[in-house]
Write an enzyme that holds these catalytic residues in place. Structure first.
Site, PDB file in Angstrom:
ATOM      1  N   ASP A  11      51.672  38.971  43.855  1.00 20.13           N
ATOM      2  CA  ASP A  11      51.057  37.872  44.602  1.00 20.13           C
ATOM      3  C   ASP A  11      50.406  37.108  43.811  1.00 20.13           C
ATOM      4  OD1 ASP A  11      49.129  39.912  44.576  1.00 20.13           O
ATOM      5  OD2 ASP A  11      48.196  39.029  46.343  1.00 20.13           O
ATOM      6  N   ASP A  16      47.277  39.908  38.786  1.00 19.08           N
ATOM      7  CA  ASP A  16      48.972  39.839  38.665  1.00 19.08           C
ATOM      8  C   ASP A  16      49.595  39.439  37.471  1.00 19.08           C
ATOM      9  OD1 ASP A  16      49.696  40.369  41.972  1.00 19.08           O
ATOM     10  OD2 ASP A  16      47.857  39.339  41.543  1.00 19.08           O
ATOM     11  N   HIS A 239      42.542  45.085  38.007  1.00 21.08           N
ATOM     12  CA  HIS A 239      43.583  46.094  39.066  1.00 21.08           C
ATOM     13  C   HIS A 239      44.788  46.195  38.808  1.00 21.08           C
ATOM     14  CE1 HIS A 239      39.705  45.706  41.581  1.00 21.08           C
ATOM     15  NE2 HIS A 239      39.858  44.285  41.430  1.00 21.08           N
ATOM     16  N   ASP A 240      45.506  45.005  38.764  1.00 20.95           N
ATOM     17  CA  ASP A 240      47.062  45.256  38.722  1.00 20.95           C
ATOM     18  C   ASP A 240      47.722  45.630  37.329  1.00 20.95           C
ATOM     19  OD1 ASP A 240      46.875  44.445  41.425  1.00 20.95           O
ATOM     20  OD2 ASP A 240      47.355  42.037  40.993  1.00 20.95           O
TER      21      ASP A 240
HETATM   22  C1  BDR Z   1      44.058  43.321  44.631  1.00 22.04           C
HETATM   23  O1  BDR Z   1      43.761  42.321  45.370  1.00 22.04           O
HETATM   24  C2  BDR Z   1      44.139  41.019  44.785  1.00 22.04           C
HETATM   25  O2  BDR Z   1      43.168  39.884  44.876  1.00 22.04           O
HETATM   26  C3  BDR Z   1      44.183  41.427  43.510  1.00 22.04           C
HETATM   27  O3  BDR Z   1      45.424  40.608  42.541  1.00 22.04           O
HETATM   28  C4  BDR Z   1      44.879  43.059  43.260  1.00 22.04           C
HETATM   29  O4  BDR Z   1      45.929  43.107  43.478  1.00 22.04           O
HETATM   30  C5  BDR Z   1      42.744  43.963  44.328  1.00 22.04           C
HETATM   31  O5  BDR Z   1      42.079  44.427  45.493  1.00 22.04           O
HETATM   32 CA    CA Z   2      47.681  41.300  43.019  1.00 22.07          CA
END
Ligand code: BDR
Ligand code: CA
Length: 313
Positions: A11, A16, A239-240
């Site tokens: 997304d 990402d 994160h991703d």
């Molecule tokens: C997740 O939420 C999104 O805003 C980021 O892309 C990540 O996938 C982290 O909580």
């Molecule tokens: Ca994401």
């Protein structure tokens, strides 16, 4: 060495975009396709961002538009962190890619059914709407995937609410379907991704790498870091991209297998990740959950990925 075939479901989103960049020129992964869902922003925006990122990095990968929102709920995007565009910061050159016409969920079901069983790995870095829809269309894809790697959920505290991480919160019904599907799931939760934070010094160091990868990384992370500091009082977490690190170097992580589900009805706990730590439910584990990551070695992987874009000036 045969590269592992990976489909990214995104997304796009600042982090990402970094995951796409890492997967796009990986030495061990072959990026087969990118499927896009609404999440951080509307589908039109996350699709545009995905195409822009792939085009700017000269990744000739098919991109499929998917769900315009969660299965049962209105979309709640995350403009504070990712901006009105969903990827504020970088200025993209004219996009040379167009999305495919087929719906992402239809593509996922078709591609996984056609490929030999156990060959396709799916990495989901947004709300699980596309993955759940593909599973509803063709439940047997669950057992045909080699692995489903999910950035989502929080075993401890959340980021969008005290109890929930954004991707799980955004489409909890989809997450519930996915965890119950029987797929071989690896969950990279917030508890782990929050330990990989981008300092100013590291951003300055990485921004000195020449090429389009570092250029895009610097522009997006400068904006993302400022938003994380301003709105959640945290350093920017990767994160991703941790999902790509898991596939490239699983020995960076410690994990455990547990039964996991997601709360769909709580008033304070919508989207909360429920882990049966002590086995009281007497259910077989349905997910491998990452517990820790070696952050220093993650940065080594990311730096190597950025260096692979050096020739793209
Ligand atoms: C997740 O939420 C999104 O805003 C980021 O892309 C990540 O996938 C982290 O909580
Ligand atoms: Ca994401």
């Amino acid at each position: 060495m045969t590269k592992r075939t990976v489909i990214l479901d995104v997304d796009t989103g600042h982090d990402d975009a970094v995951a796409i960049m890492m997967a796009g020129r990986s030495r061990t992964l072959r990026l087969d396709a990118v499927t896009v869902t609404a999440g951080n922003q509307t589908l039109d925006k996350t699709l545009r961002n995905t195409l822009n990122v792939c085009s700017a990095l000269s990744l000739k990968v098919p991109v499929y538009p998917g769900m315009r929102g969660p299965l049962l709920r209105p979309l709640e995007p995350a403009p504070l962190i990712h901006g009105e565009s969903g990827l504020d910061g970088p200025k993209f050159p004219e996009c040379t890619l167009e999305s495919r016409k087929e719906h992402a969920a239809v593509f996922l079901a078709r591609r996984i059914m056609k490929a030999p069983a156990g060959t396709i790995t799916v990495v989901a870095t947004g709300p699980l709407s596309n993955i759940a829809m593909a599973l509803l269309l063709e439940p047997s894809i669950a057992k045909r995937m080699r692995e489903l790697v999910i950035m989502g959920g929080a075993v401890g505290w959340g980021n969008i609410t005290p109890a929930a991480e954004y991707n799980s919160y955004a489409d909890p019904e989809a997450a519930r379907i996915v965890y119950a599907s029987g797929a071989s799931i690896t969950l990279i939760p917030l508890d782990v991704t929050r330990t990989v934070t981008l300092t100013k010094e590291r951003l300055a160091h990485l921004s000195r790498i020449p090429g389009k990868g570092a250029e895009l990384f610097t522009a997006s992370m400068t904006c993302y870091s400022a938003a994380c500091a301003k709105y959640i009082g945290e350093s920017a977490s990767m994160h991703d991209p941790c999902c790509i690190a898991w596939l490239e170097k699983p020995d960076l992580f410690t994990t455990e297998k547990k039964f996991v589900s997601v709360e769909t009805e709580g008033t304070l706990t919508r989207g909360a990740t429920v882990v049966d730590h002590t086995g009281v439910l007497k259910k077989d584990p349905n997910a491998r959950i990452a517990l820790t990551i070696d952050a220093q070695r993650f940065w080594d992987l990311l730096e190597a990925a950025l260096q692979r874009y050096q020739m793209l000036a």
